[in-house]
Design an enzyme around this catalytic site. Structure first.
Site, PDB file in Angstrom:
ATOM      1  N   HIS A 166       0.939  -1.192   0.012  1.00  0.00           N
ATOM      2  CA  HIS A 166       0.194  -0.047   0.037  1.00  0.00           C
ATOM      3  C   HIS A 166       0.948   1.169   0.082  1.00  0.00           C
ATOM      4  O   HIS A 166       0.613   2.158  -0.795  1.00  0.00           O
ATOM      5  CB  HIS A 166      -0.931  -0.143   1.402  1.00  0.00           C
ATOM      6  CG  HIS A 166      -1.712   1.380   1.347  1.00  0.00           C
ATOM      7  ND1 HIS A 166      -3.030   1.067   1.296  1.00  0.00           N
ATOM      8  CD2 HIS A 166      -1.552   2.450   1.588  1.00  0.00           C
ATOM      9  CE1 HIS A 166      -3.620   2.343   1.667  1.00  0.00           C
ATOM     10  NE2 HIS A 166      -2.729   3.165   1.964  1.00  0.00           N
ATOM     11  N   GLU A 167       1.766   1.161   0.964  1.00  0.00           N
ATOM     12  CA  GLU A 167       2.671   2.502   1.068  1.00  0.00           C
ATOM     13  C   GLU A 167       3.605   2.576  -0.189  1.00  0.00           C
ATOM     14  O   GLU A 167       4.151   3.570  -0.743  1.00  0.00           O
ATOM     15  CB  GLU A 167       3.477   2.608   2.274  1.00  0.00           C
ATOM     16  CG  GLU A 167       2.589   2.106   3.546  1.00  0.00           C
ATOM     17  CD  GLU A 167       1.680   3.280   3.625  1.00  0.00           C
ATOM     18  OE1 GLU A 167       1.929   4.384   3.295  1.00  0.00           O
ATOM     19  OE2 GLU A 167       0.689   3.264   4.259  1.00  0.00           O
TER      20      GLU A 167
ATOM     21  N   HIS B 170       1.816   4.282  -3.106  1.00  0.00           N
ATOM     22  CA  HIS B 170       1.815   5.687  -2.816  1.00  0.00           C
ATOM     23  C   HIS B 170       3.256   6.326  -3.495  1.00  0.00           C
ATOM     24  O   HIS B 170       3.132   6.938  -4.024  1.00  0.00           O
ATOM     25  CB  HIS B 170       1.810   6.047  -1.492  1.00  0.00           C
ATOM     26  CG  HIS B 170       0.136   6.022  -0.899  1.00  0.00           C
ATOM     27  ND1 HIS B 170      -0.648   6.529  -1.541  1.00  0.00           N
ATOM     28  CD2 HIS B 170      -0.350   5.415   0.108  1.00  0.00           C
ATOM     29  CE1 HIS B 170      -1.941   6.239  -1.109  1.00  0.00           C
ATOM     30  NE2 HIS B 170      -1.603   5.627   0.369  1.00  0.00           N
TER      31      HIS B 170
END
Length: 270
Positions: A57-58, A61
Site C-alpha cells: 500500500h505504502e 503511494h
C-alpha cells in the site's frame, strides 16, 4: 536540486523479504496441516500477509509519487518496502496489526512523506492518493479469486477460511481509506479539486479524521451499515459471511485455550 538514486534506494529490504518468507511458510503450514492444530499458523499467515499488503500500500503511494515528480522518494527508503522506513512505523504497521487482533478490521495504515510541491497536476496528486487503497482492492481480488472463480476444490478448509478473513481485512481497509475524510486517502483524491479556501479550512482537522471515523463505527447503527456494505462486497466476490466469521475465529487461536472458539466453525475446519 536533483536527488541522485543509489542502487540501495530501490533494493528490496531483507526485513520485507523476511515477512514474505513468514507468510509463505505459514501459508504452507495452513495448507498442509503441518502444524496439526492450524490456529497459530493461520494467525501467522494472515498477520504476515496483512503486513505485506500494508507495505505494498505504502509502496504504491511512493512509486506513483516518484513517477509523478517527487524524486526524493528513493532517498527516504520508501522503495525498499522496509516498514521501518515509514514516517510513523507505529501508525503504519503496529497499530493496524493490533486492530486486526482486537477487532478484526483493516485499519488504514500509513505514512510516507511525499513532497507535494515537486508534483504538478491535479490528476497526479489524486492518483498518488488513490494508489494505496487500490492496492488493497487488488489484494482483495487476489484473495477471493478461488471463491469467485469457483476453484475451491482441493483448497483445505483452514486455508479457505484464512483467505476469507484476509479478504475481509482488505475490503475494510479499502472502504475506510476511500472515505472522503480529511487525513484519509479518499480526501487526498478530492483535495486537489477543492478551492484553496476550503483546503485551508479543512487542514486542521486532518489529524483527527481517522479517530472520528472509528468513533462513528462505535455507534451500532453506523457499524451495522458499514459491515453490511463489507458483507455485500464480499458476497459479490463469492465469500460468505460465515466464512469470514469463522476465519476470524480461526485467527484468534488463543480462544481455544479458554474453550471459547465457535464449535460450528470447528466443523468447517477452523
Amino acid at each position: 536540486m536533483t536527488t541522485a538514486f543509489r542502487r540501495s534506494d530501490r533494493r528490496v529490504s531483507p526485513i520485507f523479504l523476511g515477512i514474505v518468507a513468514v507468510m509463505a511458510v505459514s501459508g504452507w503450514a495452513v495448507w498442509t496441516g503441518f502444524a496439526g492444530e492450524t490456529g497459530f499458523a493461520v494467525f501467522l499467515f494472515v498477520t504476515s500477509a496483512w503486513i505485506v499488503s500494508l507495505c505494498l500500500h505504502e509502496y504504491a503511494h511512493a512509486r506513483t509519487a516518484l513517477h509523478s515528480g517527487d524524486i526524493s522518494i528513493g532517498a527516504k527508503g520508501y522503495l525498499t518496502l522496509n516498514p521501518l522506513k515509514y514516517t510513523h512505523a507505529l501508525l503504519s504497521i503496529v497499530l493496524p496489526v493490533l486492530f486486526v487482533i482486537m477487532g478484526g478490521i483493516g485499519l488504514p495504515g500509513g505514512a510516507v512523506y511525499i513532497e507535494r510541491a515537486r508534483i504538478t497536476g491535479r490528476w497526479k496528486h489524486s492518483l498518488i492518493s488513490a494508489a494505496g487503497p487500490l492496492t488493497n482492492v487488488l489484494f482483495a481480488i487476489v484473495c477471493t479469486a478461488p471463491f469467485w472463480l469457483d476453484a475451491l476444490d482441493g483448497v483445505p478448509p483452514s486455508f479457505r477460511l484464512a483467505l476469507a478473513f484476509l479478504a475481509l481485512l482488505q475490503v475494510t481497509a479499502a472502504i475506510l481509506n476511500f472515505l472522503p475524510v480529511p487525513g484519509l486517502d479518499g480526501y487526498g483524491v478530492i483535495e486537489p479539486w477543492l478551492s484553496y479556501k476550503v483546503r485551508r479550512q479543512v487542514e486542521p482537522f486532518a489529524p483527527f479524521g481517522l479517530i472520528a471515523v472509528f468513533a462513528l463505527l462505535w455507534i451500532p447503527e453506523v457499524n451495522a451499515v458499514f459491515f453490511d456494505a463489507v458483507d455485500a462486497l464480499l458476497r459479490g466476490l463469492g465469500v460468505g459471511e460465515i466464512e469470514t466469521y469463522c476465519g476470524l475465529d480461526a485467527y484468534r487461536f488463543w480462544r481455544e485455550w479458554f474453550g471459547d472458539q465457535d464449535p460450528g466453525c470447528a466443523a468447517l475446519g477452523a
